[in-house]
Design an enzyme around this catalytic site. Structure first.
Site, PDB file in Angstrom:
ATOM      1  N   SER A 141      -2.551  -0.434   5.257  1.00 40.40           N
ATOM      2  CA  SER A 141      -1.977  -0.731   3.936  1.00 40.40           C
ATOM      3  C   SER A 141      -0.610  -1.397   3.983  1.00 40.40           C
ATOM      4  O   SER A 141      -0.244  -2.080   3.048  1.00 40.40           O
ATOM      5  CB  SER A 141      -1.901   0.555   3.121  1.00 40.40           C
ATOM      6  OG  SER A 141      -1.229   1.570   3.843  1.00 40.40           O
TER       7      SER A 141
ATOM      8  N   HIS B 235      -8.225   0.264   1.083  1.00 39.56           N
ATOM      9  CA  HIS B 235      -7.822  -1.102   0.727  1.00 39.56           C
ATOM     10  C   HIS B 235      -8.919  -2.126   0.981  1.00 39.56           C
ATOM     11  O   HIS B 235      -8.699  -3.315   0.810  1.00 39.56           O
ATOM     12  CB  HIS B 235      -6.559  -1.504   1.499  1.00 39.56           C
ATOM     13  CG  HIS B 235      -5.303  -0.961   0.893  1.00 39.56           C
ATOM     14  ND1 HIS B 235      -4.720  -1.515  -0.229  1.00 39.56           N
ATOM     15  CD2 HIS B 235      -4.534   0.095   1.225  1.00 39.56           C
ATOM     16  CE1 HIS B 235      -3.636  -0.834  -0.535  1.00 39.56           C
ATOM     17  NE2 HIS B 235      -3.500   0.154   0.323  1.00 39.56           N
TER      18      HIS B 235
ATOM     19  N   LYS C 193      -7.813   1.962  -6.295  1.00 35.86           N
ATOM     20  CA  LYS C 193      -7.239   0.649  -5.971  1.00 35.86           C
ATOM     21  C   LYS C 193      -8.089  -0.450  -6.622  1.00 35.86           C
ATOM     22  O   LYS C 193      -8.039  -0.587  -7.827  1.00 35.86           O
ATOM     23  CB  LYS C 193      -7.071   0.529  -4.466  1.00 35.86           C
ATOM     24  CG  LYS C 193      -5.924   1.467  -4.014  1.00 35.86           C
ATOM     25  CD  LYS C 193      -5.602   1.435  -2.558  1.00 35.86           C
ATOM     26  CE  LYS C 193      -4.346   2.262  -2.306  1.00 35.86           C
ATOM     27  NZ  LYS C 193      -4.483   3.169  -1.170  1.00 35.86           N
TER      28      LYS C 193
HETATM   29  C1  LIG Z   1      -3.975   4.516  -1.005  1.00 33.14           C
HETATM   30  C2  LIG Z   1      -4.637   5.127   0.136  1.00 33.14           C
HETATM   31  C3  LIG Z   1      -5.137   6.423   0.041  1.00 33.14           C
HETATM   32  C4  LIG Z   1      -4.913   7.274  -1.183  1.00 33.14           C
HETATM   33  O1  LIG Z   1      -5.775   6.935  -2.217  1.00 33.14           O
HETATM   34  P1  LIG Z   1      -5.485   7.514  -3.687  1.00 33.14           P
HETATM   35  O2  LIG Z   1      -6.789   7.407  -4.366  1.00 33.14           O
HETATM   36  O3  LIG Z   1      -4.409   6.661  -4.268  1.00 33.14           O
HETATM   37  O4  LIG Z   1      -5.040   8.926  -3.508  1.00 33.14           O
HETATM   38  C5  LIG Z   1      -5.814   6.951   1.113  1.00 33.14           C
HETATM   39  N1  LIG Z   1      -5.985   6.223   2.242  1.00 33.14           N
HETATM   40  C6  LIG Z   1      -5.506   4.970   2.380  1.00 33.14           C
HETATM   41  C7  LIG Z   1      -5.737   4.229   3.652  1.00 33.14           C
HETATM   42  C8  LIG Z   1      -4.802   4.378   1.326  1.00 33.14           C
HETATM   43  O5  LIG Z   1      -4.328   3.153   1.456  1.00 33.14           O
END
Ligand SMILES: *Cc1c(COP(=O)(O)O)cnc(C)c1O
Length: 391
Positions: free
Chosen positions: A180, A208, A239
């Site tokens: 990320s 992502h 996301k």
């Molecule tokens: C953003 C993210 C999460 C968390 O996801 P949420 O639904 O926002 O809690 C978990 N793992 C990775 C790799 C992320 O980038």
């Protein structure tokens, strides 16, 4: 009343080191533009890759579900909080990820915590990429399993660790699908090959990558043609999917086990109907409107090529996450403030989210930006970079 003097002094240190960040308030819905401090600014900081947060089909599905089923669910899933639509979403996600079954958690964060904390015991070893997401790191912390971290995407190092781990009941390799903070893609074909050679399990967190990579946004596993060879696929609904939640997709055995042992599933209330209905509709949109993903990649390729041409230092990104490396925390914050004053909202990312001295401006392109808007952003970035002697 007694004051938290020790916390206060730590906060003061953070301000001095420029790792204290002011959290901006968004006063509008998410989109190519948002309102911040009463001013319309271009949004280059969100995870709203496809513009789904405000897609009319999702909003309509959420409204209809709230009307019919209410604002909340009033229970954890296992007691009285599983609605038919929760099952429908899970069936939809399993089909989308080409797995036997899927299970939804409150967020991607709790998914990683729930999965890792429940399946790993002291007979096992978990082998994790050093740049994995905080929720993976925290999930691992909750287990009694042995832990080994391999150097970022370094397959020789992963193999070295695997060789030394043959005595455990289970070797579980965990990796982000897309990292990320840098935007690079995990070398999944090599990871899967090593896992098969050393009889290990593989868990990929495609937070992502879902909605971004693979057929209709199925993620990195599908992108690399590895369907059926990855044991655990985690995803987020927060996301590109545009709503809220996390899920794990895998075999019937895995999912049934998590239904009985996954602590956030057992001890925290299920998603409201509006959330679940919007998530189902989001997957339908991914399947029926491929144009959003096409536009996302057109925009990404264009924006990236222009940043490269400009001569800025980028990461090895292969995705719409396009960070500009600045280095010093103070300079990154200054750059971000400068951009904001010119109408571009691109947040600086500093320690501890990234390593000290690796501060960056993380630009995130979405399908909703037009080429003209991207050109405007590029012009502002170029003049700010010149002013701060980054070019
Ligand atoms: C953003 C993210 C999460 C968390 O996801 P949420 O639904 O926002 O809690 C978990 N793992 C990775 C790799 C992320 O980038």
């Amino acid at each position: 009343m007694k004051e938290f003097e020790f916390l206060k002094s730590e906060l003061e240190d953070m301000k001095e080191n420029h790792t204290w960040q002011e959290i901006k308030q968004v006063e509008s819905k998410q989109g190519a533009y948002v309102t911040v401090n009463g001013k319309q600014v271009m949004q280059l900081s969100s995870n709203n890759y496809l513009g789904l947060t405000s897609h009319p089909r999702l909003v309509k599905a959420a409204q209809a579900a709230a009307e019919q089923f209410g604002a909340g669910t009033a229970s954890v899933r296992t007691i009285a909080g599983t609605f038919t639509m929760h099952h429908e979403l899970e069936k939809t996600l399993a089909a989308f990820k080409k797995t036997e079954a899927a299970l939804v958690f409150q967020s991607g964060f709790t998914t990683n915590q729930g999965v890792l904390s429940s399946i790993l015991t002291k007979e096992d070893i978990v082998i994790s990429d050093e740049l994995n997401h905080a929720s993976i790191i925290d999930g691992i912390r909750l287990t009694k399993a042995d832990k080994k971290v391999y150097r970022h995407v370094d397959m020789d190092d992963l193999e070295r660790v695997l060789k030394k781990s043959m005595n455990y009941r289970m070797r579980l390799i965990v990796t982000d699908g897309v990292f990320s903070m840098d935007g690079n893609i995990a070398p999944l074909p090599e990871i899967v090959k090593l896992a098969e050679a050393y009889d290990a399990f593989v868990m990929v967190d495609d937070a992502h990558a879902s909605g971004v990579l693979g057929e209709n946004g199925r993620g990195t596993v599908n992108h690399f043609g590895l369907d059926g060879r990855v044991h655990i696929q985690v995803g987020t609904l927060s996301k590109a999917i545009g709503v809220l939640g996390g899920y794990v997709a895998g075999s019937h055995v895995l999912i049934d086990y998590l239904r009985h042992k996954g602590r956030p599933f057992l001890f925290s209330t299920s998603h409201p109907p509006a959330v679940t209905a919007a998530c189902i509709e989001a997957i339908n949109v991914l399947l029926e409107e491929p144009q959003h993903m096409e536009q996302l990649w057109d925009n990404t390729n264009y924006f990236k090529s222009m940043l490269v041409k400009m001569g800025l230092t980028l990461t090895k990104s292969e995705t719409p996450i396009l960070p500009i490396i600045i280095g010093e925390e103070a300079l990154a914050q200054q750059f971000s403030e400068r951009l904001l004053s010119e109408g571009i909202f691109a947040q600086s990312i500093v320690f501890p989210t990234v390593a000290k001295g690796k501060a960056r401006i993380r630009t995130m392109i979405t399908a909703e930006h037009t080429k003209k808007e991207l050109d405007q952003a590029l012009a502002v970035i170029q003049s700010a970079a010149k002013e701060l002697h980054l070019l």
